[in-house]
Design an enzyme around this catalytic site. Sequence first.
Site, PDB file in Angstrom:
ATOM      1  N   GLY A  55       1.602  24.591 -12.388  1.00 41.58           N
ATOM      2  CA  GLY A  55       1.464  23.260 -11.811  1.00 41.58           C
ATOM      3  C   GLY A  55       2.778  22.618 -11.407  1.00 41.58           C
TER       4      GLY A  55
ATOM      5  N   GLY B 296      -4.535  27.912 -10.160  1.00 45.58           N
ATOM      6  CA  GLY B 296      -4.952  26.559 -10.509  1.00 45.58           C
ATOM      7  C   GLY B 296      -5.037  25.675  -9.272  1.00 45.58           C
ATOM      8  N   GLY B 297      -3.991  24.903  -9.044  1.00 46.43           N
ATOM      9  CA  GLY B 297      -3.985  23.904  -7.969  1.00 46.43           C
ATOM     10  C   GLY B 297      -4.464  24.432  -6.627  1.00 46.43           C
TER      11      GLY B 297
ATOM     12  CD  GLU C  14      -2.113  31.061 -16.091  1.00 50.06           C
ATOM     13  OE1 GLU C  14      -2.446  30.927 -14.913  1.00 50.06           O
ATOM     14  OE2 GLU C  14      -2.493  30.298 -17.002  1.00 50.06           O
TER      15      GLU C  14
ATOM     16  CG  HIS D 275      -4.822  27.694 -19.413  1.00 49.55           C
ATOM     17  ND1 HIS D 275      -3.924  26.653 -19.423  1.00 49.55           N
ATOM     18  CD2 HIS D 275      -4.804  28.218 -18.167  1.00 49.55           C
ATOM     19  CE1 HIS D 275      -3.396  26.539 -18.202  1.00 49.55           C
ATOM     20  NE2 HIS D 275      -3.916  27.477 -17.425  1.00 49.55           N
TER      21      HIS D 275
ATOM     22  CD  GLU E 255      -3.200  23.326 -17.880  1.00 50.44           C
ATOM     23  OE1 GLU E 255      -4.427  23.319 -17.737  1.00 50.44           O
ATOM     24  OE2 GLU E 255      -2.394  23.466 -16.929  1.00 50.44           O
TER      25      GLU E 255
ATOM     26  CG  ASN F 192      -7.975  27.159 -14.742  1.00 49.11           C
ATOM     27  OD1 ASN F 192      -8.916  26.398 -14.963  1.00 49.11           O
ATOM     28  ND2 ASN F 192      -6.902  27.228 -15.517  1.00 49.11           N
ATOM     29  CD1 TRP F 193     -11.768  25.661  -9.194  1.00 54.77           C
ATOM     30  CD2 TRP F 193     -13.575  24.336  -9.281  1.00 54.77           C
ATOM     31  NE1 TRP F 193     -12.592  26.018  -8.162  1.00 54.77           N
ATOM     32  CE2 TRP F 193     -13.711  25.230  -8.185  1.00 54.77           C
ATOM     33  CE3 TRP F 193     -14.590  23.417  -9.526  1.00 54.77           C
ATOM     34  CZ2 TRP F 193     -14.832  25.206  -7.351  1.00 54.77           C
ATOM     35  CZ3 TRP F 193     -15.708  23.405  -8.691  1.00 54.77           C
ATOM     36  CH2 TRP F 193     -15.819  24.287  -7.615  1.00 54.77           C
ATOM     37  CE  LYS F 194      -4.631  24.662 -14.382  1.00 55.58           C
ATOM     38  NZ  LYS F 194      -3.186  24.500 -14.491  1.00 55.58           N
TER      39      LYS F 194
ATOM     40  CB  SER G  58       3.472  27.551  -8.740  1.00 58.16           C
ATOM     41  OG  SER G  58       3.575  26.391  -9.555  1.00 58.16           O
TER      42      SER G  58
HETATM   43  P1  PGA Z   1      -1.288  26.468 -11.058  1.00 55.79           P
HETATM   44  O1  PGA Z   1      -2.087  26.737 -12.428  1.00 55.79           O
HETATM   45  O2  PGA Z   1      -1.714  27.528 -10.085  1.00 55.79           O
HETATM   46  O3  PGA Z   1      -1.693  25.086 -10.640  1.00 55.79           O
HETATM   47  O4  PGA Z   1       0.166  26.581 -11.392  1.00 55.79           O
HETATM   48  C1  PGA Z   1      -2.339  28.043 -12.886  1.00 55.79           C
HETATM   49  C2  PGA Z   1      -3.068  28.001 -14.189  1.00 55.79           C
HETATM   50  O5  PGA Z   1      -2.758  27.137 -15.018  1.00 55.79           O
HETATM   51  O6  PGA Z   1      -3.988  28.806 -14.452  1.00 55.79           O
END
Ligand code: PGA
Length: 244
Positions: free
Chosen positions: A171, A224-225, A165, A92, A94, A5-7, A203
């Site tokens: 993050g 994500g990251g 999640e 998600h 977010e 997930n590049w966001k 994470s």
């Molecule tokens: P993260 O994000 O790996 O940066 O914690 C995961 C996600 O939000 O899908």
Amino acid sequence: MVVANWKMHGSTEFAAEIISTIASALSAINLNSAVVLCPPYVYLHEIKRAIGGSVLELGAQDVDYRAQGAVTGGIAADMLRDVGCDYVIIGHSERRQLFAESDALVAQKFVAVAAAGLMPIVCVGETKEERDAGQTLQVVARQVRSVLDVIDVDLGSQGFILAYEPIWAIGTGEVATPEQAQEVHAHLRGIVPEGTRILYGGSVKANNAAALIQQQDIDGFLVGGASLKAEEFVNIIVNIGVEG
Ligand code: PGA
């Protein structure tokens, strides 16, 4: 299964570079996981072309629940299929937090994604306050039931992928322990239809993936990251096991 997930990160140059690095690294190993990239919408078309015949698959990070119409800025599920997506992340945290998306809206998106013949990746997870209050299992169960309800009513045997999640782990660098994650995954396993894959996200890094994947009910990761760093991302895939 590993989903990137590049966001809201990336550029055409970044995408070209990371895809060629990931694709060539993965072509050298005997992969036994599905690997799905979910870049921002504007890069989907180009990335579909770039992943070509590689093992990589394509997904979107969100979708509008409407099929078409006067929705400025909206992207419909059929459009995502048209540009070559096979998966769509919905719900998600977010989106739930930044855009106040409700369980009911996530369920509407689920119906739209399923109707387009795409695979929904449904995200659930509790806040730190909910965990501290001992409400984790109730919260994730409520979130999952909102999509199970529409499956029962409208969709028959539509499959989906679930991603647990915990919001406090997204993050933050604070990953759930394998035991914390397993407890929630086992609970979710008891709720979802047999055969549903349940991913963990929050994470995930190359150095914690192996311990997490050993848990009985963790079937892969939503990353994500760490998905923005080619080597780290490839090492997650390698560390959860490749054949041969
Ligand atoms: P993260 O994000 O790996 O940066 O914690 C995961 C996600 O939000 O899908």
